[in-house]
Enzyme design. Sequence first.
Site, PDB file in Angstrom:
ATOM      1  CG  ASP A 185      -9.619 -10.070  -3.162  1.00 54.49           C
ATOM      2  OD1 ASP A 185     -10.624  -9.358  -2.995  1.00 54.49           O
ATOM      3  OD2 ASP A 185      -9.462 -10.813  -4.150  1.00 54.49           O
ATOM      4  CD  GLU A 269     -13.197  -5.905  -1.106  1.00 56.69           C
ATOM      5  OE1 GLU A 269     -13.580  -4.975  -1.833  1.00 56.69           O
ATOM      6  OE2 GLU A 269     -13.096  -7.083  -1.494  1.00 56.69           O
ATOM      7  CB  CYS A 322      -3.224   0.967 -10.943  1.00 59.43           C
ATOM      8  SG  CYS A 322      -1.443   0.625 -11.092  1.00 59.43           S
ATOM      9  CB  CYS A 325      -0.048   4.941 -10.949  1.00 58.43           C
ATOM     10  SG  CYS A 325      -1.313   4.209 -12.024  1.00 58.43           S
ATOM     11  CB  CYS A 341      -1.935   0.111 -14.900  1.00 60.48           C
ATOM     12  SG  CYS A 341      -2.363   1.826 -14.510  1.00 60.48           S
ATOM     13  CB  CYS A 344       1.938   3.307 -14.270  1.00 56.63           C
ATOM     14  SG  CYS A 344       1.135   1.910 -13.422  1.00 56.63           S
ATOM     15  CG  ASP A 351      -7.878 -12.932  -7.155  1.00 56.55           C
ATOM     16  OD1 ASP A 351      -8.870 -12.213  -7.378  1.00 56.55           O
ATOM     17  OD2 ASP A 351      -7.820 -14.139  -7.486  1.00 56.55           O
TER      18      ASP A 351
END
Length: 384
Positions: A185, A269, A322, A325, A341, A344, A351
């Site tokens: 990232d 990305e 997340c 999950c 989250c 969960c 990052d």
Amino acid sequence: MSEKAYRYRFYPTSEQENLLRRTMGCVRLVYNRALAARTQAWSEKQERIGYTQTSKLLTGWKKEEDLDFLNEVSSVPLQQGLRHLQTAFTNFFAGRTKHPTFKKKRNGGSAEFTKAAFRWKNGRVFLAKCSEPLDIRWSRDLPHGCTPSTVTVQLTPSQQWYISLRLNDPADRTLPPTEGKVGIDVGISSLVTLSTGEKVANPQTLNKYQKKLRRAQKSLNRKQKGSRNREKARRKVARIHQQISDTRKDHLHKLTTRLVRENQTIAVENLSVKNMVKNHKLARAISDAAWGEFVRQLEYKCQWYGRTLVKVDRWFPSSKGCSKCGHIINKLPLSIREWDCPECGAHHDRDINAALNILAAGLAVKRLWSERQTSRISVRRAVA
């Protein structure tokens, strides 16, 4: 076999420098004249002029009395300049770049020599119309048994001479397979964050030279236009810009080489940096981070060394999802660097969580590629 280019600095003699400067001046003149002719033909007659027509124009220009000096330099760089102009227009009509612009003397220049315009003898380069070889600083050796197919001589705005040797390397540079895989990232505070949890700090090269650059630019603005002192100040600014560029590229090369050596699969990305720099608050920081150059280096190094680079779609919600999950939250402003989250209860660093999601998406895409390739092989065998 892979095509590579090796770039070196060289120091021409006074005779060579005089010839090279005249050659680059002729290349610039031919390029600008051809660009003006193509632009005028389109604006007045809606007519497209291609490489063939501009090549005929060049033949006519050489016969003109005031342009007789075009015959004093090698004709190959002039023709290559017209080919580069044709490539620029091809990219423009395809929507990849903006309309070609005129070349300026203060930006330095370049001249490309094909095999007909240079000799490679005993590891030395002899350019056309030069009796002595170029004094090249061989900072690294060329691959054994390889002969350059094209030589490009460049004069930078800081008045430094460089030569690029393009060649085909038949050697297999594939690295031994490894189990490593990583998602990356990119960012501003941290240049890259890896799915392993490692964060590589952004060197912020421009900020390190900002004070020095600002002082040199203010000095340049005070000089009278056309004076010798202004030219000296301009070269000083150009040298600082070159320092910034060289420092940035050196850091990126070391980082990308390490990542390629340590990992078999790399996921990043597919960002649209061109659109992101339209944000004037972040444009300078994004440009200094050089995300596009980072991905470009990863791309060709993975190809050279037998690694797999997977580009994840730019609209993939890597930060909002997340990694435990899979729950996706609605909003996550840039100011929030850590979050929990709601599904969960997992605590995430923004990052690192994004890097983990990018890795998972990259592995899924790679698995899909493998399945498609397997099915194609099965179909071919069945047909055979």
